[in-house]
Write an enzyme that holds these catalytic residues in place. Structure first.
Site, PDB file in Angstrom:
ATOM      1  N   GLY A  36      18.679 -33.447   9.040  1.00 55.44           N
ATOM      2  CA  GLY A  36      19.184 -33.433   7.661  1.00 55.44           C
ATOM      3  C   GLY A  36      18.106 -33.875   6.693  1.00 55.44           C
ATOM      4  CB  CYS A  93      13.791 -27.773   8.122  1.00 58.46           C
ATOM      5  SG  CYS A  93      13.914 -27.153   9.801  1.00 58.46           S
ATOM      6  CE  LYS A 113      28.870 -35.901   9.775  1.00 59.84           C
ATOM      7  NZ  LYS A 113      29.529 -34.885   8.984  1.00 59.84           N
ATOM      8  CD  GLU A 130      13.424 -32.782  14.823  1.00 58.30           C
ATOM      9  OE1 GLU A 130      12.617 -32.218  14.070  1.00 58.30           O
ATOM     10  OE2 GLU A 130      13.118 -33.184  15.953  1.00 58.30           O
ATOM     11  CG  ASP A 173      26.939 -30.565   6.124  1.00 56.25           C
ATOM     12  OD1 ASP A 173      26.061 -31.378   5.787  1.00 56.25           O
ATOM     13  OD2 ASP A 173      27.743 -30.046   5.303  1.00 56.25           O
TER      14      ASP A 173
HETATM   15  P1  NAD Z   1      22.232 -34.307   4.715  1.00 52.82           P
HETATM   16  O1  NAD Z   1      21.221 -35.293   5.113  1.00 52.82           O
HETATM   17  O2  NAD Z   1      22.985 -34.533   3.469  1.00 52.82           O
HETATM   18  O3  NAD Z   1      23.355 -34.100   5.856  1.00 52.82           O
HETATM   19  C1  NAD Z   1      23.016 -33.829   7.185  1.00 52.82           C
HETATM   20  C2  NAD Z   1      24.092 -34.425   8.087  1.00 52.82           C
HETATM   21  O4  NAD Z   1      24.098 -35.833   7.960  1.00 52.82           O
HETATM   22  C3  NAD Z   1      25.505 -33.982   7.753  1.00 52.82           C
HETATM   23  O5  NAD Z   1      26.234 -33.812   8.937  1.00 52.82           O
HETATM   24  C4  NAD Z   1      26.044 -35.146   6.968  1.00 52.82           C
HETATM   25  O6  NAD Z   1      27.453 -35.244   6.996  1.00 52.82           O
HETATM   26  C5  NAD Z   1      25.410 -36.302   7.690  1.00 52.82           C
HETATM   27  N1  NAD Z   1      25.294 -37.541   6.903  1.00 52.82           N
HETATM   28  C6  NAD Z   1      25.213 -37.682   5.567  1.00 52.82           C
HETATM   29  N2  NAD Z   1      25.108 -38.998   5.253  1.00 52.82           N
HETATM   30  C7  NAD Z   1      25.092 -39.682   6.414  1.00 52.82           C
HETATM   31  C8  NAD Z   1      24.983 -41.069   6.731  1.00 52.82           C
HETATM   32  N3  NAD Z   1      24.848 -42.014   5.787  1.00 52.82           N
HETATM   33  N4  NAD Z   1      25.012 -41.413   8.029  1.00 52.82           N
HETATM   34  C9  NAD Z   1      25.117 -40.486   9.004  1.00 52.82           C
HETATM   35  N5  NAD Z   1      25.236 -39.157   8.751  1.00 52.82           N
HETATM   36  C10 NAD Z   1      25.212 -38.761   7.476  1.00 52.82           C
HETATM   37  O7  NAD Z   1      21.497 -32.936   4.765  1.00 52.82           O
HETATM   38  P2  NAD Z   1      21.435 -31.796   3.702  1.00 52.82           P
HETATM   39  O8  NAD Z   1      20.565 -32.318   2.607  1.00 52.82           O
HETATM   40  O9  NAD Z   1      22.729 -31.245   3.350  1.00 52.82           O
HETATM   41  O10 NAD Z   1      20.655 -30.739   4.622  1.00 52.82           O
HETATM   42  C11 NAD Z   1      19.507 -30.172   4.282  1.00 52.82           C
HETATM   43  C12 NAD Z   1      18.313 -31.011   4.696  1.00 52.82           C
HETATM   44  O11 NAD Z   1      18.177 -30.979   6.099  1.00 52.82           O
HETATM   45  C13 NAD Z   1      17.021 -30.466   4.144  1.00 52.82           C
HETATM   46  O12 NAD Z   1      16.218 -31.496   3.675  1.00 52.82           O
HETATM   47  C14 NAD Z   1      16.372 -29.826   5.335  1.00 52.82           C
HETATM   48  O13 NAD Z   1      14.983 -29.725   5.269  1.00 52.82           O
HETATM   49  C15 NAD Z   1      16.827 -30.710   6.430  1.00 52.82           C
HETATM   50  N6  NAD Z   1      16.751 -30.014   7.708  1.00 52.82           N
HETATM   51  C16 NAD Z   1      15.773 -30.385   8.580  1.00 52.82           C
HETATM   52  C17 NAD Z   1      15.623 -29.698   9.788  1.00 52.82           C
HETATM   53  C18 NAD Z   1      14.550 -30.075  10.784  1.00 52.82           C
HETATM   54  O14 NAD Z   1      14.615 -29.631  11.929  1.00 52.82           O
HETATM   55  N7  NAD Z   1      13.548 -30.850  10.413  1.00 52.82           N
HETATM   56  C19 NAD Z   1      16.474 -28.641  10.078  1.00 52.82           C
HETATM   57  C20 NAD Z   1      17.443 -28.291   9.156  1.00 52.82           C
HETATM   58  C21 NAD Z   1      17.576 -28.996   7.969  1.00 52.82           C
END
Ligand code: NAD
Length: 532
Positions: free
Chosen positions: A241, A297, A190, A263, A192
């Site tokens: 995320g 990240c 799934k 992550e 984003d």
């Molecule tokens: P987000 O958490 O809003 O979304 C990430 C994914 O989760 C998307 O596909 C979204 O549709 C899905 N999602 C949202 N709500 C959900 C739920 N309730 N249940 C299941 N899935 C759900 O992420 P964002 O804020 O847009 O992305 C940026 C964040 O991601 C930043 O905090 C960044 O640091 C983090 N990130 C971490 C890493 C890592 O490897 N640690 C890598 C990249 C990004």
């Protein structure tokens, strides 16, 4: 105030045709009537329309994947590894299309897009070369030597759900999906909401490389609805995320009693010690802080510099940052591209404003650049940042960093650890032994010495992940492959059932057990003392 990020405004129109993007959506499992418009961040214009999956579609996708997975698990692991290598070749062959799609849906620079694509190569190479041995069955110490055996086999969990973010939509999906596939699982991805097209192109190439149809599927739509439904059906979930979403994912996975890796975010520290090569540290800090407009990240956001080198470092860092070029073109000429959307731009600007209200100085950058692209923002260096500012305490996830002087190495470590996050940190020093010593005191999943993050991330044999609010679980290395398996122990007795001999009184047998246990422990201690 100086301005950083020289602007280029060439050719922002997406190169990939809308017909091609539309054709990719045929791969989605999506029967609902709801659609979502996807925006090109470089222009702010619509890029295409995606049909959204319903919870029923998700259930169907997982059910089909499960049927296909049974046959896939029977394919020899060496063959699975070869198919993964073939997939990597195809991605490389089709790189121009990937770069076009990636730039169109993320607005990132072509250079960053290519780095992302090359990272998929590293994942495939590592997993194909090391995966088979990592999940090969192994003998463990048996209950009774010579009289019994214990063998562990690594069984696939079944269907793995991968929920990926928008910042690196291709490699962060593949770094989780490829080891899952190698281990004999099916994957339902799934992506984003903002970045579905690259995921669909990956699905096309996995199938073209020879993976069975239906083994890798993509569902699209709202995180809570579609992502949540996915967690309800799969056997394992890999989530990348934000921290708050990660908590919800963990709660749902917990309710379903399935394992997960999370992550999550970071507010990563970078320490410059007084013996560092300042020019090198300044150049390295640019590479540590601003890739993908800081929407990474692992990128550094809090810099702590020992006082004796603070001024020299700040001047050199500003000078290196001002060399960066900002643009939304399709050539390799721009270092930085666009932020993902209006919301991200608002957060970045709000963090800078908040810091300035609390007394921070903008040393370079600090401005949106609508002349370059609607969501472009200059790489920004702040000093005199109050420790309760949002940039100091929260993840900005943008091209904004603070630089703070510290009195000593000990203070640098203390400030670095003063965060609920613990993803990545970096230490700059002229003496690597000192760097390693400092690294061991930093509470993060990865600490890099004399590099921002690449030396850690690119060590694909070493685990990568966060502590605290940066998540749980690890990707990369054997840890990143075995998480997709259920270890099964097969124990064999060569002498029939273990138990009490029935011809002797139980009290004698028990006394015998105690005597033998005591003797065994004494012998072990004696052997240990002889060896020492
Ligand atoms: P987000 O958490 O809003 O979304 C990430 C994914 O989760 C998307 O596909 C979204 O549709 C899905 N999602 C949202 N709500 C959900 C739920 N309730 N249940 C299941 N899935 C759900 O992420 P964002 O804020 O847009 O992305 C940026 C964040 O991601 C930043 O905090 C960044 O640091 C983090 N990130 C971490 C890493 C890592 O490897 N640690 C890598 C990249 C990004």
């Amino acid at each position: 105030m100086a301005s950083s990020g020289r602007g280029r405004v060439d050719q922002a129109v997406p190169l990939v045709s809308s017909t091609r993007l539309d054709s990719l959506t045929d791969r989605l499992t999506a029967s609902g009537s709801t659609t979502r418009e996807i925006t090109a961040p470089a222009t702010g214009e619509p890029l295409g329309t995606i049909p959204e999956s319903t919870p029923k579609d998700v259930a169907e996708a997982v059910s089909t994947a499960r049927e296909v997975q049974a046959g896939w698990a029977d394919v020899p692991v060496g063959t699975r590894a070869q198919l993964i290598e073939q997939f990597a070749d195809r991605v490389l062959d089709r790189r121009e299309e990937f770069l076009d799609v990636l730039q169109a849906e993320t607005g990132k620079s072509r250079q960053t897009a290519l780095e992302e694509l090359l990272d998929i190569q590293s994942t495939c190479e590592y997993v194909a070369a090391n995966g088979p041995a990592t999940i090969a069955e192994e003998s463990r110490s048996p209950a009774i030597r010579w009289l019994s055996t214990a063998t562990v086999t690594y069984e696939p969990v079944g269907v793995v759900g991968v929920i990926s973010p928008w910042n690196y939509p291709l490699n962060l999906a593949m770094v989780d999906a490829i080891p899952a596939l190698l281990a004999g699982n099916a994957v339902v991805l799934k992506p984003d909401e903002k970045t579905p097209y690259g995921a669909l192109l990956l699905a096309e190439l996995l199938e073209a490389a020879g993976l069975p149809e239906g083994l890798f599927q993509v569902v699209a739509g709202d995180g809570e609805t579609v992502g949540g439904a996915l967690i309800d059906h799969v056997g394992y979930v890999s989530f990348t995320g934000g921290t708050e979403t990660g908590r919800k994912v963990a709660e749902r996975a917990g309710r379903n009693l399935i394992d997960c890796s999370l992550e999550l975010g970071g507010n990563n520290p970078l320490i410059v010690l007084d013996d560092a090569d300042i020019e090198q540290a300044a150049r390295g800090a640019v590479g540590a802080c601003f890739p993908n407009m800081g929407q990474l990240c692992l990128s550094a956001e809090r810099l702590y510099v020992e006082k004796s080198v603070y001024e020299a470092f700040v001047e050199a860092f500003i000078s290196e940052t001002e060399k960066l070029t900002l643009g939304v073109e399709h050539s390799f000429n721009s270092d930085l591209g666009s932020l993902i959307d209006e919301a991200q731009l608002t957060t970045v600007a709000a963090h800078v404003d908040d810091a300035c209200t609390r007394g921070a100085t903008v040393r370079t950058g600090g401005r949106a650049r609508p002349d370059v692209g609607p969501y472009c923002y200059e790489p920004t260096i702040l000093t005199d940042v109050a420790s309760d500012s949002r940039v100091a305490c929260e993840e900005t996830f943008g091209p904004v960093v603070s630089v703070t002087p510290v009195d000593s190495e000990a203070e640098a470590i203390e400030r670095a650890n003063d965060s609920p996050y613990g993803l990545n940190a970096s230490v700059w020093t002229g003496e690597t032994a000192r760097g390693e010593r400092v690294a061991r005191q930093i509470e993060c999943g990865t600490v890099c010495v004399n590099d921002g993050f690449a030396v850690g991330w690119s060590a694909t044999d070493a685990p990568m992940g966060g502590v605290g609010e940066s998540g749980i679980g690890r990707r990369h290395g054997p840890e990143g492959i075995r998480r997709y398996t259920e270890p099964r122990t097969i124990a064999v007795s060569r002498v029939g059932p273990l138990g009490l001999p029935d011809r002797l009184p139980t009290s004698w047998v028990m006394a015998g057990f105690v005597g033998v246990t005591r003797l065994r422990r004494r012998m072990k201690r004696a052997i240990r003392s002889v060896r020492e």
